[in-house]
Scaffold this active site. Structure first.
Site, mmCIF file in Angstrom:
data_model
loop_
_atom_site.group_PDB
_atom_site.id
_atom_site.type_symbol
_atom_site.label_atom_id
_atom_site.label_comp_id
_atom_site.label_asym_id
_atom_site.label_seq_id
_atom_site.Cartn_x
_atom_site.Cartn_y
_atom_site.Cartn_z
ATOM 1 N N ASP A 40 69.284 41.817 153.063
ATOM 2 C CA ASP A 40 68.894 43.221 153.141
ATOM 3 C C ASP A 40 67.568 43.469 152.366
ATOM 4 O O ASP A 40 66.741 44.384 152.411
ATOM 5 C CB ASP A 40 69.766 44.185 152.669
ATOM 6 C CG ASP A 40 70.321 43.783 151.338
ATOM 7 O OD1 ASP A 40 71.009 42.666 151.236
ATOM 8 O OD2 ASP A 40 70.018 44.455 150.306
ATOM 9 N N ASN A 41 66.946 42.367 151.568
ATOM 10 C CA ASN A 41 65.907 42.490 150.884
ATOM 11 C C ASN A 41 64.878 41.412 151.307
ATOM 12 O O ASN A 41 63.762 41.056 150.664
ATOM 13 C CB ASN A 41 66.245 42.132 149.395
ATOM 14 C CG ASN A 41 67.031 43.172 148.532
ATOM 15 O OD1 ASN A 41 66.975 44.604 149.075
ATOM 16 N ND2 ASN A 41 67.674 42.972 147.365
HETATM 17 P P1 AMP Z 1 69.432 46.253 146.576
HETATM 18 O O1 AMP Z 1 70.099 44.949 146.197
HETATM 19 O O2 AMP Z 1 68.667 46.915 144.926
HETATM 20 O O3 AMP Z 1 68.003 46.237 147.246
HETATM 21 O O4 AMP Z 1 70.383 47.331 146.842
HETATM 22 C C1 AMP Z 1 71.390 47.229 147.313
HETATM 23 C C2 AMP Z 1 71.815 48.360 148.063
HETATM 24 O O5 AMP Z 1 72.311 49.306 147.198
HETATM 25 C C3 AMP Z 1 71.081 49.130 149.172
HETATM 26 O O6 AMP Z 1 71.503 49.576 150.007
HETATM 27 C C4 AMP Z 1 70.540 50.006 148.100
HETATM 28 O O7 AMP Z 1 70.188 51.496 148.750
HETATM 29 C C5 AMP Z 1 71.763 50.506 147.182
HETATM 30 N N1 AMP Z 1 71.513 51.320 145.944
HETATM 31 C C6 AMP Z 1 70.900 50.733 144.761
HETATM 32 N N2 AMP Z 1 70.767 51.594 144.027
HETATM 33 C C7 AMP Z 1 71.306 52.583 144.483
HETATM 34 C C8 AMP Z 1 71.588 53.847 143.819
HETATM 35 N N3 AMP Z 1 71.303 54.142 142.596
HETATM 36 N N4 AMP Z 1 72.268 54.885 144.496
HETATM 37 C C9 AMP Z 1 72.306 54.774 145.866
HETATM 38 N N5 AMP Z 1 72.424 53.459 146.439
HETATM 39 C C10 AMP Z 1 71.827 52.334 145.685
HETATM 40 MG MG MG Z 2 67.264 46.352 148.569
#
Ligand code: AMP
Ligand code: MG
Length: 485
Positions: free
Chosen positions: A250-251
């Site tokens: 997803d990143n």
């Molecule tokens: P990441 O690995 O940081 O890209 O995030 C993984 C998932 O967690 C993504 O779907 C983000 O939108 C979600 N996410 C990360 N931090 C938050 C937050 N504080 N509130 C809601 N969703 C989050």
């Molecule tokens: Mg992400």
């Protein structure tokens, strides 16, 4: 509030409505813009007048929706540390797409602007510290000539965000050529019909690889194009010692841009096993693993595309594998050329590959700084560190000189090639932390801005060592980055 017309032209809404959810940013208490990338805003045609503070604070905090924006959160899924999860923009809201004065289409997105239908248990918010971190590192990546999302502004919200402690909240406004991820394809494959997957794929091709429209097997050609982009991106990350830290599917952008800066960090002393992210306990995303992980992620993309590649799955798999199998050799070849460039050779050959591996082994053994070692070679410059006085290193320099002569490369040509490939400055972790400390604890952005201005032009010809060149005195051992902030 003054009137502004931004050149919005939103296209994501033409996709299946399962691909996104309309959602408004949540209003914040006391917005104030603390960083604004005027140069980028001008390039994008986002015109602001000098006295536009109220507009800026409003729009960069999510309190004011500019005319033409149609805010949505995008749906996606992804393999996180190898495990499949349903995700989506949990704390990011896409304001819309802008057509820039040069005709390109970019997403403009707010990060940290409140909950969305995909927030799960998250608060949809972000800390000032992590948004400043993304701002400085993404702009540094762009400065180093690496494809990346860009940062336009950071606005504090006047509200607190609770993590382990209490932090100031902030919103980052960023742009990317899109936020379509490998994980977006995994979502479409799992939750949409094959027709919808196909129209999403065609949409992505139109947007990022328009030259592939009309190909006999567009999905397969799309996969090939993403493979090529990712090879180039990985070579660039390896060139500068960038460690993304959370290379979940997803990143990973299908446009080949670096994005979703979370626990990323830069390597100081050379070690392929370097990991900084506190959540990466198995070192899955270590520096040296990144190309391999990219290929793993691309195989997830391939598997999402299978029904479009061929109606018989066994044949589709075979065709996709043929495309994926190109990755290792292509990567090796581009990596070898890039490393040859870093020591002044135009192309690589067996002798040069050997010379490079000797240098890297020496660096790893002696904890040589990855960035500075190349600068020492490039400048023939003294750095008052005993390792550069070692006979072994001097012998290596001599060997390189002989090999340059043998290949008919003058010192001038070698030096200019090295200047293009070796950044003088990288966002070293301890310096980034220092900049963030001053900004977050003292509301002082002087150091941050001074550091940022060196990072956006990292290949400037500088021949004196200064504070921004120096690795941490204590080494890398104690440094860790945290995710989800
Ligand atoms: P990441 O690995 O940081 O890209 O995030 C993984 C998932 O967690 C993504 O779907 C983000 O939108 C979600 N996410 C990360 N931090 C938050 C937050 N504080 N509130 C809601 N969703 C989050
Ligand atoms: Mg992400």
């Amino acid at each position: 509030m003054s009137k502004h017309k931004w050149n919005f032209n939103n296209s994501y809404q033409q996709l299946s409505n399962k691909m996104y959810s309309p959602v408004m940013p949540t209003k914040v208490l006391a917005p104030a813009t603390v960083l604004f990338n005027k140069k980028l805003a001008v390039e994008l045609g986002l015109v602001f007048e000098a006295a536009d503070t109220e507009f800026k604070d409003g729009v960069f905090s999510g309190n004011f929706i500019p005319e033409g924006a149609e805010p949505i959160a995008q749906a996606y899924a992804g393999h996180q540390f190898g495990h499949f999860n349903i995700l989506g923009d949990g704390r990011a809201i896409l304001l819309g797409e802008i057509i820039t004065p040069n005709g390109s289409r970019v997403d403009i997105q707010l990060k940290g602007s409140g909950p969305t239908p995909y927030s799960r248990r998250g608060d949809g918010r972000a800390t000032l510290r992590s948004m400043l971190r993304e701002y400085i590192i993404s702009e540094a990546m762009h400065g180093m000539g690496i494809a990346s999302s860009r940062s336009i502004a950071v606005a504090i919200t006047g509200e607190k965000v609770y993590r382990e402690d209490m932090h100031d909240g902030a919103v980052l406004t960023r742009i990317a050529s899109s936020h379509i991820r490998v994980g977006t394809f995994e979502y479409a494959r799992n939750f949409l019909s094959t027709e919808e997957l196909e129209s999403f794929t065609n949409y992505t091709i139109r947007r990022h690889y328009p030259q592939l429209q009309g190909s006999a097997n567009a999905a397969l050609e799309f996969l090939r194009a993403v493979v090529l982009k990712q090879v180039a991106l990985m070579v660039n990350w390896m060139r500068v010692g960038f460690i993304h830290g959370v290379m979940n599917t997803d990143n990973m952008s299908v446009a080949g841009e670096t994005f979703d800066y979370g626990p990323c960090a830069f390597m100081n002393s050379y070690d392929t096993k370097t990991v900084f992210s506190s959540i990466d306990t198995n070192s899955r995303y270590a520096y040296g693993n990144q190309p391999q992980v990219a290929l793993w992620n691309l195989s997830c993309l391939a598997s999402a595309l299978l029904p479009l590649i061929h109606s018989e799955e066994a044949i589709a798999i075979k065709m996709a594998e043929e495309v994926l199998n190109v990755f290792p050799a292509l990567y090796q070849q581009q990596y070898a050329t890039m490393m040859a460039n870093k020591i002044g050779f135009l192309v690589s050959n067996e002798e040069i590959v050997l010379l490079i591996s000797e240098l890297l082994e020496w660096m790893q053994l002696n904890k040589g700084d990855y960035t500075n070692t190349f600068l020492v070679i490039q400048w023939n410059g003294k750095l008052s560190q005993p390792i550069y006085e070692q006979d072994l290193f001097k012998e290596w320099l001599k060997k390189r000189e002989i090999l340059l002569a043998k290949n008919g490369i003058s010192i001038e040509v070698a030096t200019s090639l090295m200047q293009l490939n070796n950044p003088c400055y990288i966002p070293r972790n301890h310096l980034v932390e220092q900049a963030l400390d001053a900004a977050c604890f003292e509301n002082n952005y002087d150091y941050f801005n001074r550091f940022l201005s060196t990072l956006v032009q990292p290949n400037d010809v500088v021949k004196e060592w200064n504070e921004f060149h120096m690795p941490p005195e204590v080494g890398d051992g104690v440094y860790a980055t945290y995710c989800g902030t």
